[in-house]
Design a protein around this motif. Structure first.
Motif, PDB file in Angstrom:
ATOM      1  N   ALA A  80      -1.118  12.245  -2.085  1.00  0.00           N
ATOM      2  CA  ALA A  80      -1.523  12.818  -0.796  1.00  0.00           C
ATOM      3  C   ALA A  80      -2.777  12.110  -0.294  1.00  0.00           C
ATOM      4  CB  ALA A  80      -1.797  14.312  -0.953  1.00  0.00           C
ATOM      5  N   PRO A  81      -2.939  11.990   1.021  1.00  0.00           N
ATOM      6  CA  PRO A  81      -4.144  11.342   1.556  1.00  0.00           C
ATOM      7  C   PRO A  81      -5.441  11.951   1.016  1.00  0.00           C
ATOM      8  CG  PRO A  81      -2.555  11.684   3.313  1.00  0.00           C
ATOM      9  CD  PRO A  81      -2.013  12.384   2.091  1.00  0.00           C
ATOM     10  N   GLU A  82      -5.455  13.267   0.841  1.00  0.00           N
ATOM     11  CA  GLU A  82      -6.660  13.922   0.314  1.00  0.00           C
ATOM     12  C   GLU A  82      -6.918  13.489  -1.135  1.00  0.00           C
ATOM     13  OE1 GLU A  82      -3.866  15.990   1.273  1.00  0.00           O
ATOM     14  OE2 GLU A  82      -4.514  15.731   3.340  1.00  0.00           O
ATOM     15  N   GLU A  83      -5.844  13.331  -1.906  1.00  0.00           N
ATOM     16  CA  GLU A  83      -5.992  12.877  -3.293  1.00  0.00           C
ATOM     17  C   GLU A  83      -6.548  11.455  -3.334  1.00  0.00           C
ATOM     18  OE1 GLU A  83      -2.560  14.922  -5.957  1.00  0.00           O
ATOM     19  OE2 GLU A  83      -1.841  13.620  -4.331  1.00  0.00           O
ATOM     20  N   PHE A  84      -6.033  10.608  -2.462  1.00  0.00           N
ATOM     21  CA  PHE A  84      -6.505   9.228  -2.403  1.00  0.00           C
ATOM     22  C   PHE A  84      -7.986   9.192  -2.031  1.00  0.00           C
ATOM     23  CE2 PHE A  84      -7.238   5.066  -0.562  1.00  0.00           C
ATOM     24  CZ  PHE A  84      -6.622   4.230  -1.482  1.00  0.00           C
ATOM     25  N   ASP A  85      -8.361   9.987  -1.018  1.00  0.00           N
ATOM     26  CA  ASP A  85      -9.767  10.045  -0.604  1.00  0.00           C
ATOM     27  C   ASP A  85     -10.652  10.526  -1.753  1.00  0.00           C
ATOM     28  OD1 ASP A  85      -8.995   9.187   1.911  1.00  0.00           O
ATOM     29  OD2 ASP A  85      -9.115  11.181   2.823  1.00  0.00           O
ATOM     30  N   THR A  86     -10.192  11.529  -2.479  1.00  0.00           N
ATOM     31  CA  THR A  86     -10.954  12.044  -3.621  1.00  0.00           C
ATOM     32  C   THR A  86     -11.098  10.971  -4.688  1.00  0.00           C
ATOM     33  OG1 THR A  86     -10.251  14.320  -3.195  1.00  0.00           O
ATOM     34  CG2 THR A  86     -11.008  13.810  -5.439  1.00  0.00           C
ATOM     35  N   MET A  87     -10.003  10.264  -4.979  1.00  0.00           N
ATOM     36  CA  MET A  87     -10.053   9.200  -5.975  1.00  0.00           C
ATOM     37  C   MET A  87     -11.062   8.132  -5.576  1.00  0.00           C
ATOM     38  SD  MET A  87      -7.158   6.401  -7.079  1.00  0.00           S
ATOM     39  CE  MET A  87      -7.169   5.734  -5.427  1.00  0.00           C
ATOM     40  N   MET A  88     -11.038   7.712  -4.318  1.00  0.00           N
ATOM     41  CA  MET A  88     -11.962   6.687  -3.861  1.00  0.00           C
ATOM     42  C   MET A  88     -13.405   7.178  -3.929  1.00  0.00           C
ATOM     43  SD  MET A  88     -10.072   4.138  -3.501  1.00  0.00           S
ATOM     44  CE  MET A  88     -11.266   3.009  -2.827  1.00  0.00           C
ATOM     45  N   ASP A  89     -13.623   8.442  -3.611  1.00  0.00           N
ATOM     46  CA  ASP A  89     -14.957   9.022  -3.696  1.00  0.00           C
ATOM     47  C   ASP A  89     -15.450   9.025  -5.141  1.00  0.00           C
ATOM     48  OD1 ASP A  89     -17.290  10.604  -2.684  1.00  0.00           O
ATOM     49  OD2 ASP A  89     -16.376  12.139  -3.970  1.00  0.00           O
ATOM     50  N   VAL A  90     -14.600   9.467  -6.055  1.00  0.00           N
ATOM     51  CA  VAL A  90     -14.981   9.519  -7.468  1.00  0.00           C
ATOM     52  C   VAL A  90     -15.240   8.104  -8.000  1.00  0.00           C
ATOM     53  CG1 VAL A  90     -14.160  10.089  -9.799  1.00  0.00           C
ATOM     54  CG2 VAL A  90     -13.860  11.725  -7.925  1.00  0.00           C
ATOM     55  N   MET A  91     -14.362   7.165  -7.681  1.00  0.00           N
ATOM     56  CA  MET A  91     -14.574   5.794  -8.139  1.00  0.00           C
ATOM     57  C   MET A  91     -15.880   5.233  -7.585  1.00  0.00           C
ATOM     58  SD  MET A  91     -10.673   4.232  -8.246  1.00  0.00           S
ATOM     59  CE  MET A  91     -11.212   2.663  -7.726  1.00  0.00           C
ATOM     60  N   GLY A  92     -16.173   5.523  -6.343  1.00  0.00           N
ATOM     61  CA  GLY A  92     -17.426   5.074  -5.750  1.00  0.00           C
ATOM     62  C   GLY A  92     -18.635   5.630  -6.478  1.00  0.00           C
ATOM     63  N   ARG A  93     -18.565   6.902  -6.868  1.00  0.00           N
ATOM     64  CA  ARG A  93     -19.672   7.500  -7.611  1.00  0.00           C
ATOM     65  C   ARG A  93     -19.784   6.917  -9.015  1.00  0.00           C
ATOM     66  NH1 ARG A  93     -18.644  13.459  -7.450  1.00  0.00           N
ATOM     67  NH2 ARG A  93     -16.654  12.963  -6.481  1.00  0.00           N
ATOM     68  N   LEU A  94     -18.651   6.658  -9.674  1.00  0.00           N
ATOM     69  CA  LEU A  94     -18.676   6.024 -10.994  1.00  0.00           C
ATOM     70  C   LEU A  94     -19.344   4.652 -10.905  1.00  0.00           C
ATOM     71  CD1 LEU A  94     -15.082   6.835 -12.296  1.00  0.00           C
ATOM     72  CD2 LEU A  94     -17.223   7.754 -13.206  1.00  0.00           C
ATOM     73  N   ILE A  95     -18.972   3.906  -9.899  1.00  0.00           N
ATOM     74  CA  ILE A  95     -19.548   2.564  -9.710  1.00  0.00           C
ATOM     75  C   ILE A  95     -21.047   2.669  -9.474  1.00  0.00           C
ATOM     76  CG2 ILE A  95     -19.611   0.582  -8.125  1.00  0.00           C
ATOM     77  CD1 ILE A  95     -16.504   1.085  -7.858  1.00  0.00           C
ATOM     78  N   ALA A  96     -21.442   3.572  -8.596  1.00  0.00           N
ATOM     79  CA  ALA A  96     -22.879   3.744  -8.311  1.00  0.00           C
ATOM     80  C   ALA A  96     -23.633   4.113  -9.581  1.00  0.00           C
ATOM     81  CB  ALA A  96     -23.077   4.801  -7.216  1.00  0.00           C
ATOM     82  N   ASN A  97     -23.057   4.997 -10.387  1.00  0.00           N
ATOM     83  CA  ASN A  97     -23.709   5.400 -11.644  1.00  0.00           C
ATOM     84  C   ASN A  97     -23.904   4.191 -12.562  1.00  0.00           C
ATOM     85  OD1 ASN A  97     -23.688   8.073 -10.827  1.00  0.00           O
ATOM     86  ND2 ASN A  97     -21.843   8.579 -11.984  1.00  0.00           N
TER      87      ASN A  97
ATOM     88  N   ARG B 116       0.832  -1.209   0.000  1.00  0.00           N
ATOM     89  CA  ARG B 116       0.000   0.000   0.000  1.00  0.00           C
ATOM     90  C   ARG B 116       0.859   1.248   0.000  1.00  0.00           C
ATOM     91  NH1 ARG B 116      -4.184  -2.681   4.151  1.00  0.00           N
ATOM     92  NH2 ARG B 116      -5.453  -3.746   2.591  1.00  0.00           N
ATOM     93  N   ASP B 117       1.934   1.243   0.782  1.00  0.00           N
ATOM     94  CA  ASP B 117       2.845   2.398   0.801  1.00  0.00           C
ATOM     95  C   ASP B 117       3.491   2.593  -0.568  1.00  0.00           C
ATOM     96  OD1 ASP B 117       2.268   2.879   3.463  1.00  0.00           O
ATOM     97  OD2 ASP B 117       4.110   1.940   4.218  1.00  0.00           O
ATOM     98  N   LEU B 118       3.927   1.491  -1.183  1.00  0.00           N
ATOM     99  CA  LEU B 118       4.540   1.584  -2.515  1.00  0.00           C
ATOM    100  C   LEU B 118       3.559   2.166  -3.531  1.00  0.00           C
ATOM    101  CD1 LEU B 118       6.369  -1.865  -2.731  1.00  0.00           C
ATOM    102  CD2 LEU B 118       7.459   0.384  -2.800  1.00  0.00           C
ATOM    103  N   SER B 119       2.323   1.696  -3.498  1.00  0.00           N
ATOM    104  CA  SER B 119       1.351   2.146  -4.490  1.00  0.00           C
ATOM    105  C   SER B 119       0.909   3.585  -4.267  1.00  0.00           C
ATOM    106  CB  SER B 119       0.135   1.219  -4.517  1.00  0.00           C
ATOM    107  OG  SER B 119      -0.588   1.315  -3.313  1.00  0.00           O
ATOM    108  N   ALA B 120       0.989   4.064  -3.037  1.00  0.00           N
ATOM    109  CA  ALA B 120       0.510   5.418  -2.737  1.00  0.00           C
ATOM    110  C   ALA B 120       1.635   6.451  -2.682  1.00  0.00           C
ATOM    111  CB  ALA B 120      -0.260   5.413  -1.423  1.00  0.00           C
ATOM    112  N   THR B 121       2.847   6.065  -3.056  1.00  0.00           N
ATOM    113  CA  THR B 121       3.952   7.007  -3.052  1.00  0.00           C
ATOM    114  C   THR B 121       3.606   8.210  -3.933  1.00  0.00           C
ATOM    115  OG1 THR B 121       5.577   5.262  -2.704  1.00  0.00           O
ATOM    116  CG2 THR B 121       6.404   7.327  -3.609  1.00  0.00           C
ATOM    117  N   GLY B 122       3.737   9.387  -3.379  1.00  0.00           N
ATOM    118  CA  GLY B 122       3.468  10.609  -4.132  1.00  0.00           C
ATOM    119  C   GLY B 122       1.997  10.982  -4.215  1.00  0.00           C
TER     120      GLY B 122
END
Length: 175
Positions: free
Chosen positions: A153-170, A145-151
């Motif tokens: 930011a936690p906020e970016e990761f949270d945003t990505m997960m939020d967007v992916m969740g909305r895409l899936i719901a759509n 997980r650390d390797l994949s998230a290098t570079g």
């Protein structure tokens, strides 16, 4: 995190064109696009590639720890609390249904290693050796997980997960 199920949900409903459009409006062969930096419009490609890299990295690094990814997923699920076979199959289905792996076989492998046992209530639980193996493997997973998230930011990761969740719901509303 159910990353693979999120990725598979989007991938199942996403089709990729064989050509992409350049910024000049000209078609670019798909083989060229695959080697160029992603342009943000090839979501299917990016998700599929990420899924492949997650899978191969887990396979490589967990193998070094003496586990398969499916064994890790099973140990990790049981580490959250005792579970019967139906609960394990339901929890693991998003990860396993593509290749139709057999949960019972993996549980049998983990039982043979002395890491899992079946309680009197027919639910599976980790043995002390299984808790130790899970802890060791969890360190490897944290490293992945650390390797994949290098570079990222936690906020970016949270945003990505939020967007992916909305895409899936759509897309789930469509199918």
């Amino acid at each position: 995190m159910r990353i693979r199920s999120l990725l598979l949900g989007v991938l199942a409903a996403t089709t990729l064109p064989m050509v992409a459009c350049s910024s000049e409006g000209q078609d670019v062969p798909a083989s060229t696009v695959a080697t160029d930096p992603p342009n943000g419009r090839l979501i299917g490609y990016q998700l599929k590639r990420l899924d492949q890299l997650i899978e191969s990295t887990f396979d490589k690094l967990l193998n070094e720890a003496g586990l398969t990814r499916r064994q890790w997923q099973t140990l990790n699920t049981i580490s959250r609390g005792p579970a019967d076979m139906t609960q394990l199959m339901d929890a693991l289905r998003p990860f396993w249904e593509v290749n139709q792996e057999n949960v019972a076989e993996v549980v049998a492998e983990l039982t043979a290693r002395g890491w899992v046992e079946q309680g009197s209530d027919s639910r599976y639980l980790l043995t002390p050796a299984g808790r130790e193996a899970h802890g060791d493997a969890a360190n490897t997973v944290d490293r992945i997980r650390d390797l994949s998230a290098t570079g990222v930011a936690p906020e970016e990761f949270d945003t990505m997960m939020d967007v992916m969740g909305r895409l899936i719901a759509n897309l789930e509303r469509v199918g």
